[in-house]
Design a protein around this motif. Structure first.
Motif, PDB file in Angstrom:
ATOM      1  N   ARG A  48      36.943  45.118  37.710  1.00  0.00           N
ATOM      2  CA  ARG A  48      35.510  45.074  38.074  1.00  0.00           C
ATOM      3  C   ARG A  48      35.471  46.494  38.903  1.00  0.00           C
ATOM      4  O   ARG A  48      36.159  45.704  40.540  1.00  0.00           O
ATOM      5  CB  ARG A  48      34.483  44.356  38.018  1.00  0.00           C
ATOM      6  CG  ARG A  48      34.164  43.003  37.015  1.00  0.00           C
ATOM      7  CD  ARG A  48      33.341  43.749  36.237  1.00  0.00           C
ATOM      8  NE  ARG A  48      32.326  44.609  36.697  1.00  0.00           N
ATOM      9  CZ  ARG A  48      31.154  44.266  35.906  1.00  0.00           C
ATOM     10  NH1 ARG A  48      31.400  44.334  34.908  1.00  0.00           N
ATOM     11  NH2 ARG A  48      30.937  45.482  36.281  1.00  0.00           N
TER      12      ARG A  48
ATOM     13  N   THR B  99      15.722  37.223  35.319  1.00  0.00           N
ATOM     14  CA  THR B  99      16.692  37.191  34.202  1.00  0.00           C
ATOM     15  C   THR B  99      15.145  37.535  32.358  1.00  0.00           C
ATOM     16  O   THR B  99      16.064  37.813  31.578  1.00  0.00           O
ATOM     17  CB  THR B  99      17.784  35.859  33.943  1.00  0.00           C
ATOM     18  OG1 THR B  99      16.818  34.770  33.671  1.00  0.00           O
ATOM     19  CG2 THR B  99      18.603  35.448  34.456  1.00  0.00           C
ATOM     20  N   SER B 104      21.980  37.162  27.930  1.00  0.00           N
ATOM     21  CA  SER B 104      22.402  38.737  28.523  1.00  0.00           C
ATOM     22  C   SER B 104      22.096  39.094  29.707  1.00  0.00           C
ATOM     23  O   SER B 104      22.929  39.919  30.438  1.00  0.00           O
ATOM     24  CB  SER B 104      22.241  39.646  27.319  1.00  0.00           C
ATOM     25  OG  SER B 104      20.948  39.832  27.274  1.00  0.00           O
ATOM     26  N   SER B 105      20.861  39.760  29.973  1.00  0.00           N
ATOM     27  CA  SER B 105      20.577  39.118  31.433  1.00  0.00           C
ATOM     28  C   SER B 105      21.273  38.560  32.773  1.00  0.00           C
ATOM     29  O   SER B 105      21.849  39.275  33.267  1.00  0.00           O
ATOM     30  CB  SER B 105      18.904  39.327  31.600  1.00  0.00           C
ATOM     31  OG  SER B 105      18.300  39.667  30.881  1.00  0.00           O
ATOM     32  N   GLU B 107      24.198  37.542  32.649  1.00  0.00           N
ATOM     33  CA  GLU B 107      25.400  37.436  32.786  1.00  0.00           C
ATOM     34  C   GLU B 107      25.670  39.041  33.924  1.00  0.00           C
ATOM     35  O   GLU B 107      26.318  39.563  34.454  1.00  0.00           O
ATOM     36  CB  GLU B 107      26.478  37.194  31.616  1.00  0.00           C
ATOM     37  CG  GLU B 107      26.202  36.021  30.796  1.00  0.00           C
ATOM     38  CD  GLU B 107      27.594  35.484  30.161  1.00  0.00           C
ATOM     39  OE1 GLU B 107      28.243  36.307  30.356  1.00  0.00           O
ATOM     40  OE2 GLU B 107      27.864  34.358  29.861  1.00  0.00           O
ATOM     41  N   ARG B 108      24.627  39.223  33.218  1.00  0.00           N
ATOM     42  CA  ARG B 108      24.766  40.991  33.449  1.00  0.00           C
ATOM     43  C   ARG B 108      24.555  40.975  34.928  1.00  0.00           C
ATOM     44  O   ARG B 108      24.938  41.863  35.348  1.00  0.00           O
ATOM     45  CB  ARG B 108      23.826  41.855  32.758  1.00  0.00           C
ATOM     46  CG  ARG B 108      24.473  43.162  33.162  1.00  0.00           C
ATOM     47  CD  ARG B 108      23.554  44.638  31.742  1.00  0.00           C
ATOM     48  NE  ARG B 108      21.787  43.539  31.432  1.00  0.00           N
ATOM     49  CZ  ARG B 108      21.281  43.652  32.182  1.00  0.00           C
ATOM     50  NH1 ARG B 108      21.316  44.798  33.544  1.00  0.00           N
ATOM     51  NH2 ARG B 108      20.157  43.376  31.716  1.00  0.00           N
ATOM     52  N   GLN B 111      27.425  39.748  37.330  1.00  0.00           N
ATOM     53  CA  GLN B 111      27.651  40.140  37.464  1.00  0.00           C
ATOM     54  C   GLN B 111      27.942  40.806  38.435  1.00  0.00           C
ATOM     55  O   GLN B 111      28.742  41.407  39.192  1.00  0.00           O
ATOM     56  CB  GLN B 111      28.438  40.695  35.872  1.00  0.00           C
ATOM     57  CG  GLN B 111      30.011  41.458  36.440  1.00  0.00           C
ATOM     58  CD  GLN B 111      31.017  40.107  36.497  1.00  0.00           C
ATOM     59  OE1 GLN B 111      31.176  39.645  36.255  1.00  0.00           O
ATOM     60  NE2 GLN B 111      31.552  40.774  38.010  1.00  0.00           N
ATOM     61  N   THR B 112      26.977  41.858  38.220  1.00  0.00           N
ATOM     62  CA  THR B 112      26.498  43.242  39.049  1.00  0.00           C
ATOM     63  C   THR B 112      26.352  42.580  40.620  1.00  0.00           C
ATOM     64  O   THR B 112      27.299  43.236  41.810  1.00  0.00           O
ATOM     65  CB  THR B 112      24.890  43.525  39.265  1.00  0.00           C
ATOM     66  OG1 THR B 112      24.635  43.862  37.572  1.00  0.00           O
ATOM     67  CG2 THR B 112      24.394  44.968  39.888  1.00  0.00           C
ATOM     68  N   ALA B 133      31.482  34.760  33.501  1.00  0.00           N
ATOM     69  CA  ALA B 133      30.833  35.605  34.832  1.00  0.00           C
ATOM     70  C   ALA B 133      31.192  34.613  36.026  1.00  0.00           C
ATOM     71  O   ALA B 133      31.721  34.758  36.952  1.00  0.00           O
ATOM     72  CB  ALA B 133      29.511  36.394  34.863  1.00  0.00           C
TER      73      ALA B 133
END
Lengths: 346, 346
Positions: A48, B99, B104-105, B107-108, B111-112, B133
């Motif tokens: 990442r 979320t 999916s949100s 995890e994304r 990660q961000t 994640a």
DNA sequence: GTGAAAGCGCTAACAA
DNA sequence: TTGTTAGCGCTTTCAC
């Protein structure tokens, strides 16, 4: 230690630069099979990119700072929610902070945002716009407050006009002794709403003295206390008029929730004994008993417009400042007297 | 271009390193008069350290990521507000994201946060705790959800037990046909509250079938719809019991606001025709008509505990995970039947 | 007590 | 098409 770009480069048998080219789709083209090797390596190593390093190098932080007086007020809550949602969709993250009305916090937090190189700032209570913090800021700044002369773009609700029209609606119902609940003084918005009430009353030759105004804390409790003060037989700030106000203009829905409760406790019927119009148009206003008549300000639209404009300014530096003012719409409930018998279903 | 440390060094006639020593009070001592020269130069040039560069070099970002299902629900709003306030006091900034229940949100966004090297994470809806994640995360993570087996620290309200005790209170008032309004299913909390209602009803030999449950959207509207469904003569999901539920357990205050409104519209008196107990203990619960009886969960305390613990883990890496569960308190209002005539003032 | 210098991980200009 | 390299601004070790 986390996987770095060099690790990927090594694993793919290419140079670090190529990894960047693949990741950023440029600025140089990469042969298809090389790209695939790189992508495979990225995938395998779970690489990442380090957002911090990228930001330092000169890229953006993909972050926007949002400064509001607080978060618990539904108006700011809804605003922040929609701003956050819109920005997230665009790949930005939102840094939020609350000033609680302290100018010192405001300057300090603003400075913190700036130090972190947020790509943009959205400021709601702009008391320190002229302060040192914002002079020479390099990021894009949007102010959600009426400041037609500002060198920064502003986007605002027509608080004064909206308030005047809310009061007008009460006047249309025949009320002339109209109390006003606003507050807290540190929110500039409330100052404008107070002016709206005062000007509308004055313009139409009705009383607008301080005895009819109750400065209240934000929140239900504030509205509750203020309504108690304005309506009860004790204290009687309205004594000089010889009768109790027959209507209240309340500057925020949440305060109106408290005011309704006060009426209920005092045994005053709404709207028969006391009519009431507030401002905000929050979701909850439809569900009070009886439902509120409120000057709805479209926070979601405000929020989306703010984000759109801010992102434009971020992408196109040097745009001349824009100044937009949005107008509210009266949502008629049962507290103003339009539908005293609860007939209307919305 | 902004003023850099080198500029300050040049102006003060010292090396860049000394400027760092002054700013960070270490790791090397600086002579008093040198320090003063440096401070003077900083002041004169208006120098601000670049937080990004400092973070890259290995310092911290002084940032915590907060992930909640949404922001507009007062529970999460109050939680976020208090977390943000506490963290700000400690010199941290809060990155928030919602979320909306999408895994999916979640995890994304997680990660961000990780990519940005937040020093810590606070996660409320931990559906993806076991997902990719979070495996191998280096920052401190706190989960606001009951997970006694988790390798991450958890801090939670006893949703199931609190719900059971809320239902018990209705039973004490003689109700046995008690409807249940919960939702939305993506919030794990609501699942637990539903269990609480079901178990309490079962344990005491009372009905707990699906006909008594209404799954509702979050928000007033959801509670309004659900109550309409459970109480109206049309549809009559309670037909099998031969009578309408005499009480409702509502999983959140906001939904209860809507439910109260539905009762008002249907002409049902609360608590005489329908008693009602909810969960949350939000500020607004005191101001409904009549005021809600609600199982108060101390969000502010939860938030402060979370921050305290998280900061500890940030400062002392390698602490064994802690698991804390907080219990709610019933705040008696007028909707349960304790004070049918509105005598009690709180 | 102070200065020089080596990186942190990345981007992008330049060289090959 | 790919590799090399010079920083971005800072912290901190090491040498003076």
């Amino acid at each position: 230690m986390a996987v770095t770009r060099s690790d990927v480069a090594r694993a793919a048998g290419v140079s670090p630069a190529v990894v960047s080219y693949v990741l950023n789709n440029g600025p140089r083209p990469v042969a298809t099979h090389t790209r695939e090797r790189v992508l495979a390596a990225i995938d395998e190593l779970g690489y990442r990119p380090n957002a911090i390093a990228s930001a330092l190098r000169g890229g953006s932080t993909q972050t926007v700072g949002l400064l509001t007086p607080n978060r618990s007020n539904p108006f700011y809550g809804a605003l922040a929610e929609e701003i956050e949602r819109t920005l997230t969709e665009q790949g930005y993250l939102t840094l939020t902070a609350s000033t609680y009305g302290y100018r010192s916090s405001e300057e300090r937090l603003l400075q913190t945002f700036i130090d972190r190189q947020t790509d943009g700032l959205i400021i709601t209570s702009g008391v320190s716009l002229s302060g040192p913090a914002l002079s020479g800021v390099e990021q894009s700044v949007l102010v959600l407050e009426e400041r037609p002369e500002s060198p920064l773009s502003t986007l605002s609700m027509d608080d004064e006009g909206d308030a005047a029209r809310a009061v007008d609606h009460l006047q249309v119902h025949g009320h002339d002794l109209i109390g006003c609940i606003v507050g807290p003084p540190y929110v500039s918005t409330d100052g404008l709403r107070l002016s709206g009430w005062r000007e509308q009353q004055r313009r139409t030759g009705r009383p607008a003295s301080d005895g009819l105004v109750a400065l209240a804390d934000a929140g239900e409790e504030g509205g509750y206390q203020a309504a108690g003060l304005l309506l009860s037989e004790h204290g009687r700030p309205w004594a000089v008029y010889g009768r109790r106000p027959t209507a209240l203009f309340v500057a925020s829905d949440v305060q109106a929730f408290g005011a309704l409760h006060a009426c209920w406790e005092l045994g005053l019927r709404v709207p028969d004994d006391v009519a009431l119009v507030s401002m905000g148009g929050t979701r909850g206003a439809r569900f009070t008993i009886p439902p509120l008549t409120t000057m709805r300000q479209d926070v979601e639209y405000l929020a989306r417009s703010a984000c759109t404009r801010l992102l434009e300014e971020i992408r196109t530096p040097g745009l001349p400042p824009a100044h937009v003012r949005l107008t509210g719409n009266l949502v008629v409930g049962h507290t103003c007297g339009c539908s005293p018998y609860g007939v209307i279903r919305r």
